[in-house]
Design a protein around this motif. Structure first.
Motif, PDB file in Angstrom:
ATOM      1  N   LYS A 182      -1.739 -22.471  -9.147  1.00 37.73           N
ATOM      2  CA  LYS A 182      -0.289 -22.493  -8.950  1.00 37.73           C
ATOM      3  C   LYS A 182       0.458 -21.957 -10.168  1.00 37.73           C
ATOM      4  CE  LYS A 182      -0.370 -26.391  -5.727  1.00 37.73           C
ATOM      5  NZ  LYS A 182       0.079 -27.783  -5.466  1.00 37.73           N
ATOM      6  N   ASN A 183      -0.109 -22.211 -11.347  1.00 33.85           N
ATOM      7  CA  ASN A 183       0.573 -21.775 -12.567  1.00 33.85           C
ATOM      8  C   ASN A 183      -0.467 -21.467 -13.640  1.00 33.85           C
ATOM      9  OD1 ASN A 183       2.318 -21.253 -14.667  1.00 33.85           O
ATOM     10  ND2 ASN A 183       2.797 -23.403 -15.049  1.00 33.85           N
ATOM     11  N   THR A 184      -0.523 -20.227 -14.083  1.00 36.71           N
ATOM     12  CA  THR A 184      -1.485 -19.842 -15.120  1.00 36.71           C
ATOM     13  C   THR A 184      -0.798 -19.389 -16.410  1.00 36.71           C
ATOM     14  OG1 THR A 184      -1.598 -17.570 -14.234  1.00 36.71           O
ATOM     15  CG2 THR A 184      -3.235 -19.157 -13.421  1.00 36.71           C
ATOM     16  N   LYS A 185       0.446 -19.754 -16.580  1.00 36.89           N
ATOM     17  CA  LYS A 185       1.162 -19.386 -17.792  1.00 36.89           C
ATOM     18  C   LYS A 185       0.516 -20.073 -18.992  1.00 36.89           C
ATOM     19  CE  LYS A 185       5.769 -19.215 -19.872  1.00 36.89           C
ATOM     20  NZ  LYS A 185       7.202 -19.561 -19.713  1.00 36.89           N
ATOM     21  N   GLY A 186       0.174 -19.295 -20.009  1.00 38.75           N
ATOM     22  CA  GLY A 186      -0.446 -19.840 -21.215  1.00 38.75           C
ATOM     23  C   GLY A 186      -1.928 -20.158 -21.050  1.00 38.75           C
ATOM     24  N   LEU A 187      -2.544 -19.694 -19.967  1.00 40.24           N
ATOM     25  CA  LEU A 187      -3.947 -19.995 -19.686  1.00 40.24           C
ATOM     26  C   LEU A 187      -4.881 -19.203 -20.600  1.00 40.24           C
ATOM     27  CD1 LEU A 187      -6.210 -21.230 -17.891  1.00 40.24           C
ATOM     28  CD2 LEU A 187      -5.886 -19.285 -16.350  1.00 40.24           C
ATOM     29  N   ILE A 188      -5.968 -19.858 -21.040  1.00 43.70           N
ATOM     30  CA  ILE A 188      -7.027 -19.218 -21.820  1.00 43.70           C
ATOM     31  C   ILE A 188      -8.317 -19.274 -21.009  1.00 43.70           C
ATOM     32  CG2 ILE A 188      -8.393 -19.263 -23.936  1.00 43.70           C
ATOM     33  CD1 ILE A 188      -6.081 -20.737 -25.290  1.00 43.70           C
ATOM     34  N   HIS A 189      -8.992 -18.150 -20.893  1.00 46.63           N
ATOM     35  CA  HIS A 189     -10.289 -18.082 -20.218  1.00 46.63           C
ATOM     36  C   HIS A 189     -11.377 -18.009 -21.280  1.00 46.63           C
ATOM     37  CE1 HIS A 189     -13.789 -16.006 -18.532  1.00 46.63           C
ATOM     38  NE2 HIS A 189     -13.424 -16.455 -17.342  1.00 46.63           N
ATOM     39  N   HIS A 190     -12.298 -19.008 -21.259  1.00 39.66           N
ATOM     40  CA  HIS A 190     -13.345 -19.082 -22.272  1.00 39.66           C
ATOM     41  C   HIS A 190     -14.714 -18.914 -21.618  1.00 39.66           C
ATOM     42  CE1 HIS A 190     -15.110 -20.177 -26.140  1.00 39.66           C
ATOM     43  NE2 HIS A 190     -15.955 -20.955 -25.490  1.00 39.66           N
ATOM     44  N   SER A 191     -15.585 -18.157 -22.276  1.00 39.36           N
ATOM     45  CA  SER A 191     -16.931 -17.917 -21.743  1.00 39.36           C
ATOM     46  C   SER A 191     -17.869 -17.581 -22.893  1.00 39.36           C
ATOM     47  CB  SER A 191     -16.901 -16.755 -20.740  1.00 39.36           C
ATOM     48  OG  SER A 191     -16.622 -15.534 -21.426  1.00 39.36           O
ATOM     49  N   ASP A 192     -19.143 -17.356 -22.549  1.00 41.27           N
ATOM     50  CA  ASP A 192     -20.038 -16.811 -23.556  1.00 41.27           C
ATOM     51  C   ASP A 192     -19.811 -15.298 -23.636  1.00 41.27           C
ATOM     52  OD1 ASP A 192     -21.402 -15.555 -21.440  1.00 41.27           O
ATOM     53  OD2 ASP A 192     -22.887 -17.152 -21.281  1.00 41.27           O
ATOM     54  N   ARG A 193     -20.644 -14.602 -24.408  1.00 40.26           N
ATOM     55  CA  ARG A 193     -20.453 -13.163 -24.595  1.00 40.26           C
ATOM     56  C   ARG A 193     -21.359 -12.329 -23.678  1.00 40.26           C
ATOM     57  NH1 ARG A 193     -19.082 -11.766 -30.858  1.00 40.26           N
ATOM     58  NH2 ARG A 193     -17.297 -13.146 -31.048  1.00 40.26           N
ATOM     59  N   GLY A 194     -21.720 -12.913 -22.541  1.00 44.66           N
ATOM     60  CA  GLY A 194     -22.543 -12.194 -21.588  1.00 44.66           C
ATOM     61  C   GLY A 194     -21.842 -10.956 -21.069  1.00 44.66           C
TER      62      GLY A 194
END
Length: 220
Positions: A182-194
């Motif tokens: 519904k709201n992704t303002k200011g969202l950070i997507h974190h993952s490995d370096r694959g």
């Protein structure tokens, strides 16, 4: 919502779990245990990294003794076997020189982003999403479940089940998460370096949706 999901080509989580003969709540219990284990591993790694800055070649046996107080303060029960398994999983063992050339999926030509969540206090949903791939053994072989989990609520916000580690599964999981958010303002997507997460296709989707990109640091 079901009609929209069908139009987008998404299967429900209930459908996926039924395919493997599991109930929905059993799946979440498994995922919660995996999340808790991952969080503990990350905490152990951070403690070891601080120690390795001054003693980079210290082995598992010495680390277990020298970091015992640190683990106790962090409320972590870490024996020698546990520490060995965590360091081996994350390629942090002090191996002989001839093994140092071994490569992983993080060695590729795509740009690798910095870890921008290590000092972030997570206080709300849709602040940090964490992406990962879970391997599931079936009678027909392996399936790969691409998951996107909200770090605050611990809820799965996107998923995709496929029979390969190709990029498409991770992209479908990401698109589903963004479609339902519904709201992704200011969202950070974190993952490995694959390579799946560093690919231009994946990162361009994040950039178009104004999602910041964070990745785990290289293990040394």
């Amino acid at each position: 919502m079901k009609a929209k999901e069908k139009a987008k080509g998404f299967a429900s989580l209930t459908t996926i779990t039924n395919c493997f003969g599991h109930k929905r709540n059993a799946f979440y219990k498994y995922k919660n245990r995996a999340d808790k284990r991952l969080k503990q591993e990350q905490h152990i790694i951070e403690i070891v990294k601080k120690r390795r800055k001054s003693l980079p070649r210290e082995g598992v046996r010495k680390l277990t003794k020298s970091l015992d107080d640190d683990f106790i303060k962090a409320n972590l029960k870490v024996g020698r076997d546990t520490l060995f398994n965590v360091l081996r999983k994350h390629q942090m063992l002090t191996l002989r020189k001839k093994y140092s050339s071994r490569t992983t999926n993080s060695y590729h030509r795509f740009y690798k982003y910095n870890n921008i969540i290590k000092d972030v206090e997570v206080t709300r949903p849709n602040q940090v999403w964490v992406s990962d791939i879970t391997y599931i053994r079936t009678v027909k072989g392996f399936c790969y479940l691409a998951l996107i989990t909200d770090m605050y609520s611990r809820k799965i916000v996107g998923y995709d089940l496929s029979d390969s580690l190709e990029l498409n599964g991770c992209v479908r999981a990401l698109k589903k998460a963004l479609y339902q958010a519904k709201n992704t303002k200011g969202l950070i997507h974190h993952s490995d370096r694959g390579i799946q997460y560093c690919s231009n296709v994946y990162t361009q989707i994040l950039k178009r949706n104004k999602v910041e990109i964070s990745m785990t640091e290289e293990n040394h």
